[in-house]
Design a protein around this motif. Structure first.
Motif, mmCIF file in Angstrom:
data_model
loop_
_atom_site.group_PDB
_atom_site.id
_atom_site.type_symbol
_atom_site.label_atom_id
_atom_site.label_comp_id
_atom_site.label_asym_id
_atom_site.label_seq_id
_atom_site.Cartn_x
_atom_site.Cartn_y
_atom_site.Cartn_z
ATOM 1 N N LEU A 96 0.828 -1.157 0.019
ATOM 2 C CA LEU A 96 -0.030 -0.110 0.008
ATOM 3 C C LEU A 96 0.945 1.150 -0.068
ATOM 4 O O LEU A 96 0.632 2.190 -0.629
ATOM 5 N N THR A 97 1.775 1.360 0.784
ATOM 6 C CA THR A 97 2.836 2.347 0.674
ATOM 7 C C THR A 97 3.421 2.542 -0.478
ATOM 8 O O THR A 97 3.536 3.897 -1.208
ATOM 9 N N ALA A 98 4.001 1.543 -1.243
ATOM 10 C CA ALA A 98 4.352 1.562 -2.816
ATOM 11 C C ALA A 98 3.389 2.294 -3.386
ATOM 12 O O ALA A 98 3.754 3.109 -4.517
ATOM 13 N N VAL A 99 1.964 1.716 -3.570
ATOM 14 C CA VAL A 99 1.231 2.272 -4.572
ATOM 15 C C VAL A 99 0.791 3.776 -4.231
ATOM 16 O O VAL A 99 0.727 4.398 -5.094
ATOM 17 N N LEU A 100 0.877 4.059 -3.082
ATOM 18 C CA LEU A 100 0.588 5.519 -2.613
ATOM 19 C C LEU A 100 1.780 6.347 -3.195
ATOM 20 O O LEU A 100 1.507 7.434 -3.717
ATOM 21 N N ALA A 101 2.780 5.861 -3.078
ATOM 22 C CA ALA A 101 4.101 6.774 -3.397
ATOM 23 C C ALA A 101 4.073 6.622 -4.900
ATOM 24 O O ALA A 101 4.347 7.877 -5.610
ATOM 25 N N LEU A 102 3.731 5.731 -5.532
ATOM 26 C CA LEU A 102 3.478 5.956 -7.093
ATOM 27 C C LEU A 102 2.670 6.668 -7.678
ATOM 28 O O LEU A 102 2.820 7.445 -8.503
ATOM 29 N N ALA A 103 1.366 6.525 -6.953
ATOM 30 C CA ALA A 103 0.414 7.592 -7.549
ATOM 31 C C ALA A 103 0.739 8.914 -7.228
ATOM 32 O O ALA A 103 0.375 9.970 -8.077
ATOM 33 N N ALA A 104 1.531 9.488 -6.103
ATOM 34 C CA ALA A 104 1.741 10.727 -5.768
ATOM 35 C C ALA A 104 3.024 11.140 -7.001
ATOM 36 O O ALA A 104 3.161 12.343 -7.018
ATOM 37 N N ILE A 105 3.738 10.286 -7.521
ATOM 38 C CA ILE A 105 4.909 10.658 -8.124
ATOM 39 C C ILE A 105 4.565 10.473 -9.744
ATOM 40 O O ILE A 105 5.028 11.227 -10.498
ATOM 41 N N VAL A 106 4.168 9.165 -10.067
ATOM 42 C CA VAL A 106 4.076 8.706 -11.306
ATOM 43 C C VAL A 106 2.914 9.635 -12.066
ATOM 44 O O VAL A 106 3.308 9.784 -13.427
ATOM 45 N N ILE A 107 2.024 9.754 -11.391
ATOM 46 C CA ILE A 107 0.862 10.240 -12.205
ATOM 47 C C ILE A 107 0.917 11.682 -12.670
ATOM 48 O O ILE A 107 0.922 12.099 -13.829
ATOM 49 N N PRO A 108 1.858 12.421 -11.508
ATOM 50 C CA PRO A 108 1.891 13.827 -12.013
ATOM 51 C C PRO A 108 2.977 14.014 -13.065
ATOM 52 O O PRO A 108 3.026 14.955 -14.035
ATOM 53 N N LEU A 109 4.059 13.056 -13.052
ATOM 54 C CA LEU A 109 5.268 13.024 -14.001
ATOM 55 C C LEU A 109 4.532 12.424 -15.276
ATOM 56 O O LEU A 109 5.050 12.880 -16.258
ATOM 57 N N PHE A 110 4.037 11.491 -15.521
ATOM 58 C CA PHE A 110 3.643 10.641 -16.665
ATOM 59 C C PHE A 110 2.196 10.743 -16.798
ATOM 60 O O PHE A 110 1.539 11.668 -17.444
ATOM 61 N N SER A 111 1.410 9.767 -16.259
ATOM 62 C CA SER A 111 0.147 9.674 -16.464
ATOM 63 C C SER A 111 -0.696 8.570 -15.732
ATOM 64 O O SER A 111 0.000 7.813 -14.958
ATOM 65 N N PHE A 112 -2.139 8.490 -15.480
ATOM 66 C CA PHE A 112 -2.576 7.598 -14.903
ATOM 67 C C PHE A 112 -2.522 6.209 -15.361
ATOM 68 O O PHE A 112 -2.216 5.428 -14.640
ATOM 69 N N GLN A 113 -2.516 6.194 -16.726
ATOM 70 C CA GLN A 113 -2.207 4.920 -17.282
ATOM 71 C C GLN A 113 -0.853 4.205 -17.087
ATOM 72 O O GLN A 113 -0.832 2.928 -16.864
ATOM 73 N N HIS A 114 0.237 5.079 -16.935
ATOM 74 C CA HIS A 114 1.388 4.761 -16.456
ATOM 75 C C HIS A 114 1.581 4.137 -15.108
ATOM 76 O O HIS A 114 2.147 3.022 -14.685
ATOM 77 N N PHE A 115 0.734 4.809 -14.362
ATOM 78 C CA PHE A 115 0.597 4.283 -12.787
ATOM 79 C C PHE A 115 0.058 2.884 -12.899
ATOM 80 O O PHE A 115 0.402 2.278 -11.949
ATOM 81 N N VAL A 116 -1.091 2.917 -13.473
ATOM 82 C CA VAL A 116 -1.752 1.433 -13.512
ATOM 83 C C VAL A 116 -0.832 0.431 -14.111
ATOM 84 O O VAL A 116 -0.897 -0.669 -13.424
ATOM 85 N N ALA A 117 -0.067 0.684 -15.216
ATOM 86 C CA ALA A 117 0.733 -0.112 -15.700
ATOM 87 C C ALA A 117 1.906 -0.702 -14.791
ATOM 88 O O ALA A 117 2.434 -1.930 -15.155
ATOM 89 N N GLY A 118 2.306 0.022 -13.845
ATOM 90 C CA GLY A 118 3.585 -0.008 -12.802
ATOM 91 C C GLY A 118 3.151 -0.668 -11.728
ATOM 92 O O GLY A 118 3.768 -1.480 -10.962
ATOM 93 N N ALA A 119 1.995 -0.203 -11.007
ATOM 94 C CA ALA A 119 1.574 -0.684 -9.678
ATOM 95 C C ALA A 119 1.255 -1.984 -9.355
ATOM 96 O O ALA A 119 1.747 -2.723 -8.561
ATOM 97 N N GLY A 120 0.474 -2.889 -10.106
ATOM 98 C CA GLY A 120 0.078 -3.974 -10.325
ATOM 99 C C GLY A 120 1.185 -5.103 -10.315
ATOM 100 O O GLY A 120 1.710 -5.876 -9.242
ATOM 101 N N PRO A 121 2.147 -4.812 -11.345
ATOM 102 C CA PRO A 121 3.100 -5.705 -11.624
ATOM 103 C C PRO A 121 4.370 -5.535 -10.459
ATOM 104 O O PRO A 121 4.908 -6.489 -10.111
#
Length: 388
Positions: A96-121
């Motif tokens: 959960l900490t990793a998913v929250l960290a990814l949401a906070a950084i990856v979505i603003p830098l790239f996109s929500f789709q990038h976040f989805v592509a990385g969070a699960g794997p």
């Protein structure tokens, strides 16, 4: 190309990865070898872009993916999960900490789709990656993003496994030198008791019948798929929950799909789904995904480690073991088993001490890996993909 030729080619790459992983004692991930090899062969024009589709393995995936998740629910007995509740909480905290960290950084830098592509794997393994890849493809996402889950899956274990080896080794040496190992072994022997009797017990003639076991798994997957419509809960999550419940009452045995001798072909279908974007991707797609992949690995790896450390401190557990349990999200089984076995073998001074070390570390590592890779990541991937 005929299906049998295509399937043999795809399985050749998967088998090559398995051989390299065995020879390297899991230091080189099998999926890294398999996916990198098929990508290079596709770039050189040595395998056709349609090799995955022609192999019919995606169709096998479509039929067996929910039964496979039902099987995942049968891997660890419920009583073992309840006994290792700290491992469950630590693994969940890291994810959960990793998913929250990814949401906070990856979505603003790239996109929500990038976040989805990385969070699960990142927080899981091959099944979560297959679900993510399938969802991205169905949503018509750009190929440079569709290839991202496979790249994350390929690379995530490279930093995590050496760190886990270092942490587990320190934990094992502390146990051995402090005298705590003997106390843990004595306590475990005193707590040893016969397993609880199941509510339902099949006759041996049925429980050992491969086709009957396959039927049970398919029924479980079918019920999960049927319930997904009225409940609006993803069938993948329902399959996992039903597998845990069914195994707990004895309706299906532990490791049900392995007992039916169908686990291998189901996993081949999952690997094929993950491989597919790499076969059709261009070099420019892969290059475009490299920067997001590196950021996802760095941010996600830090989140998993930090979340595991915080939960370990709150639960007053040993930090070296707790952080190792959290890191299982980045490689899962069988690497968690192999790493633990290797540390116990190298730190233990005799056979009895090696067995005691393995008994002290292995249940927590296996439950942590199951919680993240087999269960938690499936939930995360299923929920995130539903928002595409």
């Amino acid at each position: 190309m005929q299906a049998i030729y295509s399937a043999a080619i795809v399985l050749a790459f998967i088998a090559l990865g398995e051989l390299v992983s065995i020879w390297s004692r899991a230091r080189v991930p099998s999926l890294l070898v398999a996916m990198l090899s098929i990508f290079l062969f596709a770039q050189l024009g040595l395998v056709p872009e349609t090799v995955i589709e022609d192999s019919l393995l995606p169709q096998i995936y479509a039929v067996l993916v929910i039964p496979l998740l039902f099987h995942m629910g049968s891997l660890i007995p419920l009583r073992t999960m309840l006994k290792q509740w700290r491992s469950v909480l630590i693994a969940l905290s890291g994810m959960l900490t990793a998913v929250l960290a990814l949401a906070a950084i990856v979505i603003p830098l790239f996109s929500f789709q990038h976040f989805v592509a990385g969070a699960g794997p990142l927080s899981g393994g091959i099944v979560a990656t297959g679900l993510t890849t399938d969802g991205l493809t169905a949503a018509g996402v750009a190929s440079a993003i569709v290839v991202l889950p496979a790249l994350v899956l390929m690379m995530q274990s490279l930093p995590a496994m050496p760190l886990t080896n270092f942490l587990l080794r320190r934990y094992a040496m502390n146990l051995r030198d402090s005298g705590e190992l003997a106390n843990l072994a004595a306590r475990a022997e005193n707590e040893e008791q016969s397993s609880r009797k199941k509510l339902i017990t099949f006759p041996a003639s049925l429980a050992e019948n491969n086709l009957f076991m396959l039927f049970c798994v398919l029924v479980g997957g079918s019920i999960a798929t049927l319930l997904a419509v009225p409940t609006r809960v993803p069938a993948s999550i329902l399959g996992l929950v039903l597998g845990i419940a069914s195994t707990a009452i004895g309706l299906t045995p532990e490791r049900a799909m392995e007992r039916s001798n169908s686990f291998g072909i189901a996993m081949a279908g999952v690997v094929a789904i993950v491989m597919a974007p790499l076969v059709t991707a261009s070099m420019s797609d892969v290059i475009a995904a490299l920067l997001p992949m590196v950021i996802i690995l760095v941010v996600g790896g830090f989140g998993i480690t930090a979340g595991g450390f915080i939960a370990t401190k709150l639960l007053r557990w040993k930090p070296q073991l707790g952080m190792s349990v959290a890191l299982t999200a980045m490689y899962g089984f069988p690497a968690d088993y192999l790493l633990t076995n290797e540390v116990a073998r190298s730190v233990g001074r005799d056979e009895m001490e090696r067995d005691q070390l393995k008994d002290a570390m292995l249940p927590a590592m296996l439950v942590g890996g199951f919680t993240s890779v087999s269960a938690g990541s499936v939930v995360i991937a299923s929920v995130l993909v539903s928002f595409l």
